[in-house]
Design an enzyme around this catalytic site. Structure first.
Site, short mmCIF file in Angstrom:
data_model
loop_
_atom_site.label_atom_id
_atom_site.label_comp_id
_atom_site.label_asym_id
_atom_site.label_seq_id
_atom_site.Cartn_x
_atom_site.Cartn_y
_atom_site.Cartn_z
N TYR A 52 -3.50 -5.84 15.26
CA TYR A 52 -3.36 -4.95 14.10
C TYR A 52 -2.96 -3.56 14.57
CZ TYR A 52 -5.09 -7.98 10.34
OH TYR A 52 -5.22 -8.97 9.40
N ASP A 64 -7.16 -14.09 1.09
CA ASP A 64 -8.23 -13.41 1.82
C ASP A 64 -9.09 -12.54 0.92
OD1 ASP A 64 -5.91 -11.77 1.47
OD2 ASP A 64 -6.76 -10.32 2.86
N GLU A 65 -10.28 -12.24 1.42
CA GLU A 65 -11.18 -11.21 0.89
C GLU A 65 -11.52 -11.37 -0.60
OE1 GLU A 65 -10.46 -7.58 3.98
OE2 GLU A 65 -9.16 -7.60 2.24
N ASP A 104 -2.24 -0.97 12.98
CA ASP A 104 -2.76 0.18 12.25
C ASP A 104 -4.03 0.70 12.89
OD1 ASP A 104 -3.62 -2.39 11.28
OD2 ASP A 104 -4.80 -1.35 9.75
N TRP A 139 -0.68 -2.76 8.70
CA TRP A 139 -1.18 -2.48 7.36
C TRP A 139 -0.99 -0.99 7.09
CZ3 TRP A 139 -2.02 -6.57 4.46
CH2 TRP A 139 -2.33 -7.78 5.09
N ARG A 150 0.83 -1.21 0.00
CA ARG A 150 0.00 0.00 0.00
C ARG A 150 0.86 1.26 0.00
NH1 ARG A 150 -3.31 -3.66 2.52
NH2 ARG A 150 -5.07 -4.12 1.12
N GLU A 161 -2.17 1.41 4.58
CA GLU A 161 -2.94 2.34 3.75
C GLU A 161 -2.69 3.79 4.15
OE1 GLU A 161 -5.46 -1.48 3.78
OE2 GLU A 161 -4.09 -0.41 5.13
#
Length: 643
Positions: A532, A439-440, A534, A584, A276, A586
């Site tokens: 996580y 994933d996803e 983030d 993560w 990202r 982003e």
């Protein structure tokens, strides 16, 4: 600034919110034929715009006014829209970045800068969450060791200190210690046949265990494995005071101690998302220094995603020539931040070899992640002739807002691509594992593809999810032929095609990890609600981060105990191989924010992985953390202050 963009919350409900967007022209010239480009972390319901039209790809939005609209000098454009989202609580939920283009720039965009203001939330701001720390202890090791005995006296570390020639199992740890001590002492420490820092190989000691003894004239580091020696060095480094006791002679007084120690979990990992936002080699190496210091033994390197492909692949130079870059004039549109310019980067194979060697000296294994079959937009945009099925009319949208980011299990090119990429990854990374994501994958994928229908009929599949399992089974078997074990997020079990040899990482919840362990999979616990990093560290609106899985203050991280509610005699506990933290990225696009999100929570994750739950104490950890802050200050880490 000539243009300003405001976003205001009008009303909020549990799953739907309404916003007002205002673009101000602060110049003395009219703006004709314009379009507003901005990034926003939610999917906007384009049909709810009161004025204008919107196109959205991921977080990237292009808003155009009605035909022939002119934004007059010192005037503004106003529109409203709906978003299917729970109420916003953080300023980071607002607009991320923006610029303006004009009709004259259709062939090549020259962005006009726009100032993005802080979102006006429809809620009161909460007070900042603090974690008051008690006074530091005399010795402040993190993670807490099994036993620590303070002895009387000190060892003086000076330029005259020497290292005894190390056993081959300690060669990497010896190099690491030399590098650290050279930084402290301003000259290299010699290795001799007989020195006063000695690495002793003890074959009977278990994997990862170590014994450290600091006497007045000698330091002994004993272990039976490379990992054990690395852990001994990490403890030794933490015992070196931040400041020398005698500045002129650069002498450091180390307390005499005896430490007997071993890890609770064999796998203690940290995952970094470099897709990202790209993180350069020096940033990665500095992170590895800290991971080693706090006894992590695995670096999970997230190298590919929708927004960027970061690893050099000789078979497909397009993956880095095209897929590593995004921008207003690139094949991959901008995302998140820095959207008005070409942004990106990638690691050459030599870069990666350097990182692997650097990590190895510090007792860390580097595991690559090549995300399939979802999160593949960068690869698909780079290799459309190979990876796009023109007959596929399936309609879907991923959770991140992409409609074209899933590999097709019915394309021959998909298997050619995977074979070539995985072959090079297996050759490049010596780790016994390769993580393939999985994933996803959204609903609707592969449902309107003649080729996918034919593949399902050929194999007797009745659910499109089985196609994911079909593709992952191919990857698993191919990796096995290269001597590698496949790892994947918990959705790797979707379609019920992969074997129990695949190691599962549970990210959506604690319960998901328990379910996979009880089904017979080996599991690494990485539930977002605890690991996580983030996620925002507090409850005030100005906290950096996201909150889709809740807020994550330091005490909540430390409270995590994998499968704590499951009886200790349940065999699922034996399937839990360890824990992993994650960042993560982003919203993480610079060193300062990178560090702010990681520290001090990374130290809490370290203790979860290393120290047995019955030996952990939140009050004691806080005191030891206070003692560690002087080191974080010394090396210039921008950690979140606790009070």
């Amino acid at each position: 600034m000539s243009y300003r963009l405001d976003l205001t919350v009008i009303e909020q409900h549990d799953h739907q919110s309404r916003f007002a967007l205002t673009l101000h022209n602060l110049t003395d010239r009219p703006l004709d034929g314009w379009a507003l480009h901005f990034t926003f972390g939610r999917w906007i319901s384009a049909d709810t715009l009161t004025v204008g039209s919107l196109e959205q790809v991921g977080s990237y939005c292009i808003l155009k006014p009605d035909a022939d609209a002119v934004l007059a000098p010192n005037s503004h454009f106003y529109t409203e829209f709906n978003v299917g989202t729970s109420p916003f609580t953080l300023f980071d939920d607002g607009l991320l970045d923006a610029f303006i283009s004009t009709a004259a720039q259709d062939s090549f965009i020259t962005p006009l800068p726009v100032e993005v203001t802080t979102i006006n939330l429809h809620a009161a701001n909460s007070e900042r969450f603090n974690t008051p720390l008690p006074a530091a202890k005399a010795i402040n090791l993190i993670p807490e060791p099994q036993t620590l005995q303070r002895l009387e006296g000190y060892f003086r570390l000076t330029q005259h200190t020497a290292i005894t020639q190390a056993h081959e199992a300690a060669a990497g740890s010896c190099r690491w210690l030399q590098q650290e001590l050279q930084t402290l002492l301003h000259e290299p420490l010699p290795v001799r046949d007989k020195g006063n820092i000695t690495f002793q190989h003890c074959a009977q000691m278990t994997e990862g265990a170590y014994h450290l003894l600091i006497e007045q004239e000698h330091i002994w580091l004993q272990a039976g494995s490379e990992a054990g020696f690395a852990h001994a060095v990490s403890t030794l480094l933490q015992l070196i005071p931040v400041k020398p006791s005698h500045q002129a002679q650069a002498a450091y007084a180390l307390p005499m101690v005896e430490v007997q120690d071993a890890p609770h979990y064999g796998y203690r990992g940290f995952m970094l998302d470099c897709a990202r936002h790209f993180h350069g080699i020096e940033r990665v190496k500095f992170l590895l220094d800290q991971l080693a210091r706090y006894k992590f033994n695995t670096f999970h390197w997230h190298l590919t995603d929708d927004e960027g492909w970061r690893v050099e692949i000789d078979a497909y130079p397009e993956l880095t020539r095209i897929g590593a870059w995004r921008g207003p004039n690139e094949a991959i549109v901008p995302q998140f931040t820095t959207i008005s310019q070409r942004y990106g980067g990638f690691y050459t194979k030599q870069d990666i070899r350097d990182v692997i060697a650097y990590a190895s000296d510090r007792g860390i294994t580097v595991i690559p992640e090549i995300d399939i079959p979802g999160h593949c937009r960068a690869a698909i945009r780079s290799l459309p002739d190979l990876l796009v099925d023109p007959q596929d009319r399936s309609k879907y949208r991923s959770i991140q807002g992409y409609t074209d980011n899933i590999l097709s299990p019915a394309l021959k090119g998909t298997y050619t691509f995977l074979t070539n990429v995985l072959d090079e990854i297996c050759e490049l990374f010596p780790a016994p594992y390769v993580h393939i994501g999985a994933d996803e994958v959204p609903a609707g994928v592969w449902t309107d593809s003649p080729a996918c229908h034919a593949l399902m009929e050929e194999h007797g599949y009745t659910d499109p999810k089985e196609l994911q399992g079909h593709l992952l089974r191919f990857a698993e078997q191919h990796l096995a032929s290269k001597g590698k074990t496949m790892m994947g997020w918990e959705e790797a079990t979707d379609g019920d095609k992969v074997s129990k040899d695949t190691v599962i990482f549970s990210w959506r919840s604690e319960e998901a990890g328990q379910k996979c362990a009880q089904a017979g999979f080996n599991v690494v616990m990485q539930p977002a609600q605890y690991t996580y990093l983030d996620l925002a560290q507090g409850f005030s609106a100005d906290e950096a981060g996201v909150d889709w899985a809740g807020k994550l203050p330091l005490d909540h991280v430390y409270s995590y105990r994998p499968l704590a509610d499951l009886p200790q005699d349940d065999p699922a506990h034996q399937r839990i191989k360890g824990v992993q933290g994650a960042l993560w990225c982003e919203l993480v696009n610079n060193q300062s924010r990178f560090e702010y999100m990681l520290y001090p929570r990374l130290l809490a994750v370290a203790e979860i992985g290393w120290t047995a739950p019955e030996n952990r104490s939140w009050p004691d950890f806080k005191a030891r953390l206070n003692g560690q802050l002087t080191y974080l200050d010394k090396v210039g880490i921008n950690y979140r202050r606790c009070e």
